[in-house]
Design a protein around this motif. Sequence first.
Motif, PDB file in Angstrom:
ATOM      1  N   ILE A 150       0.832  -1.203   0.000  1.00  0.00           N
ATOM      2  CA  ILE A 150       0.000   0.000   0.000  1.00  0.00           C
ATOM      3  C   ILE A 150       0.869   1.256   0.000  1.00  0.00           C
ATOM      4  CG2 ILE A 150      -1.710   1.306   1.324  1.00  0.00           C
ATOM      5  CD1 ILE A 150      -2.820  -1.339   2.314  1.00  0.00           C
ATOM      6  N   SER A 151       1.981   1.235   0.745  1.00  0.00           N
ATOM      7  CA  SER A 151       2.865   2.410   0.782  1.00  0.00           C
ATOM      8  C   SER A 151       3.508   2.686  -0.577  1.00  0.00           C
ATOM      9  CB  SER A 151       3.952   2.207   1.838  1.00  0.00           C
ATOM     10  OG  SER A 151       4.807   1.119   1.491  1.00  0.00           O
ATOM     11  N   HIS A 152       3.743   1.644  -1.375  1.00  0.00           N
ATOM     12  CA  HIS A 152       4.271   1.851  -2.730  1.00  0.00           C
ATOM     13  C   HIS A 152       3.203   2.442  -3.647  1.00  0.00           C
ATOM     14  CE1 HIS A 152       8.283   0.276  -2.287  1.00  0.00           C
ATOM     15  NE2 HIS A 152       7.839  -0.876  -1.804  1.00  0.00           N
ATOM     16  N   GLN A 153       1.948   2.092  -3.383  1.00  0.00           N
ATOM     17  CA  GLN A 153       0.876   2.635  -4.203  1.00  0.00           C
ATOM     18  C   GLN A 153       0.504   4.055  -3.790  1.00  0.00           C
ATOM     19  OE1 GLN A 153      -0.354   1.005  -6.850  1.00  0.00           O
ATOM     20  NE2 GLN A 153       1.013  -0.734  -6.424  1.00  0.00           N
ATOM     21  N   SER A 154       0.716   4.391  -2.498  1.00  0.00           N
ATOM     22  CA  SER A 154       0.383   5.727  -1.983  1.00  0.00           C
ATOM     23  C   SER A 154       1.652   6.375  -1.445  1.00  0.00           C
ATOM     24  CB  SER A 154      -0.669   5.609  -0.874  1.00  0.00           C
ATOM     25  OG  SER A 154      -0.977   6.883  -0.343  1.00  0.00           O
ATOM     26  N   PRO A 155       2.241   7.300  -2.177  1.00  0.00           N
ATOM     27  CA  PRO A 155       3.527   7.884  -1.755  1.00  0.00           C
ATOM     28  C   PRO A 155       3.463   8.637  -0.425  1.00  0.00           C
ATOM     29  CG  PRO A 155       3.054   8.350  -4.071  1.00  0.00           C
ATOM     30  CD  PRO A 155       1.808   7.786  -3.476  1.00  0.00           C
ATOM     31  N   ASN A 156       2.286   9.123  -0.050  1.00  0.00           N
ATOM     32  CA  ASN A 156       2.175   9.887   1.194  1.00  0.00           C
ATOM     33  C   ASN A 156       2.176   9.001   2.438  1.00  0.00           C
ATOM     34  OD1 ASN A 156       1.996  12.362  -0.167  1.00  0.00           O
ATOM     35  ND2 ASN A 156      -0.216  12.109  -0.478  1.00  0.00           N
ATOM     36  N   LEU A 157       1.990   7.695   2.255  1.00  0.00           N
ATOM     37  CA  LEU A 157       1.967   6.780   3.391  1.00  0.00           C
ATOM     38  C   LEU A 157       3.355   6.197   3.611  1.00  0.00           C
ATOM     39  CD1 LEU A 157       0.238   5.227   5.502  1.00  0.00           C
ATOM     40  CD2 LEU A 157       0.018   3.411   3.790  1.00  0.00           C
TER      41      LEU A 157
END
Length: 295
Positions: free
Chosen positions: A66-73
């Motif tokens: 998920i962190s790779h898909q959402s840079p802000n996470l």
Amino acid sequence: MSSVSINKEDIKTIMKSDQTIVKQTTAAKPAATRPGVLALKSRAFFEWMLPPVSGLLLLLAVWTLISHQSPNLPGPASTWHAATALFSDPFYVNDPNDQGIGWNILASLQRVALGFGLAALVGIPLGFVIGRFQFISRMAAPVIGILRPVSPLAWLPIGLLVFKAADPAAIWVIFISAIWPMIINTAVGVSKVPQDYMNVARVLNLSEWKIITKILFPFVLPYMMTGVRLSIGVAWLVIVAAEMLTGGVGIGFWVWDEWNNLNVEHIIIAIFVVGIVGLLLEVALTSIAQRFSYE
């Protein structure tokens, strides 16, 4: 006749020798194939550890994806580095509104202890009374039915209005949220006491105090401990939300302050801290319930 007897004796001798060989073989076989004690303990340990470790690894994998898909996470690696720096000095004090995470956790635990303790002092005896007397049970049923589903944060304005301060208001929210599982589970336990026990108490002309201590309490203890475990979970859940609104020192206020600073790593760390502390509280109460037996 002699030849026949000799043949029988020979047959018996051969059978005895065969049985001896079989016994020696079966006795020697387990010694060669039986696993050692250390191997058995190691296998049991890995069977015990494999499921939770697999679950945690799966959580980390999903989090990383998920962190790779959402840079802000932030991902697990950056959060780990932030946690290492954060817990290197958890008890610093710069000013009343800027303290280490250790002080915030202790402040939240103190509020939970006060609110939970007050709920236990009121809720458990009230549960005994409600379960013991049918009239009081029917009288309390509509009150509990109306107040129990109310959201804990809906009680916060009432606490601020009555106590005129944020700290006692937060304790009030914990109290009013944690009291219901204790009342309900204790009352249910009392109502489940077999009528034969009460008939014996009536025949022996026992006082109400002896009925409670000798009959009701031992039987109700498992129900009561279930209510206590549920209440501590509710109390720790509520304090985070209450502190976000009341401010001051506490893990909930710390989460909100880190959000205002856009420090997402610290928010994720706080989520894990809240979960781990809640798990430790649950494990501690479970251990007490398993080891304490009233006989």
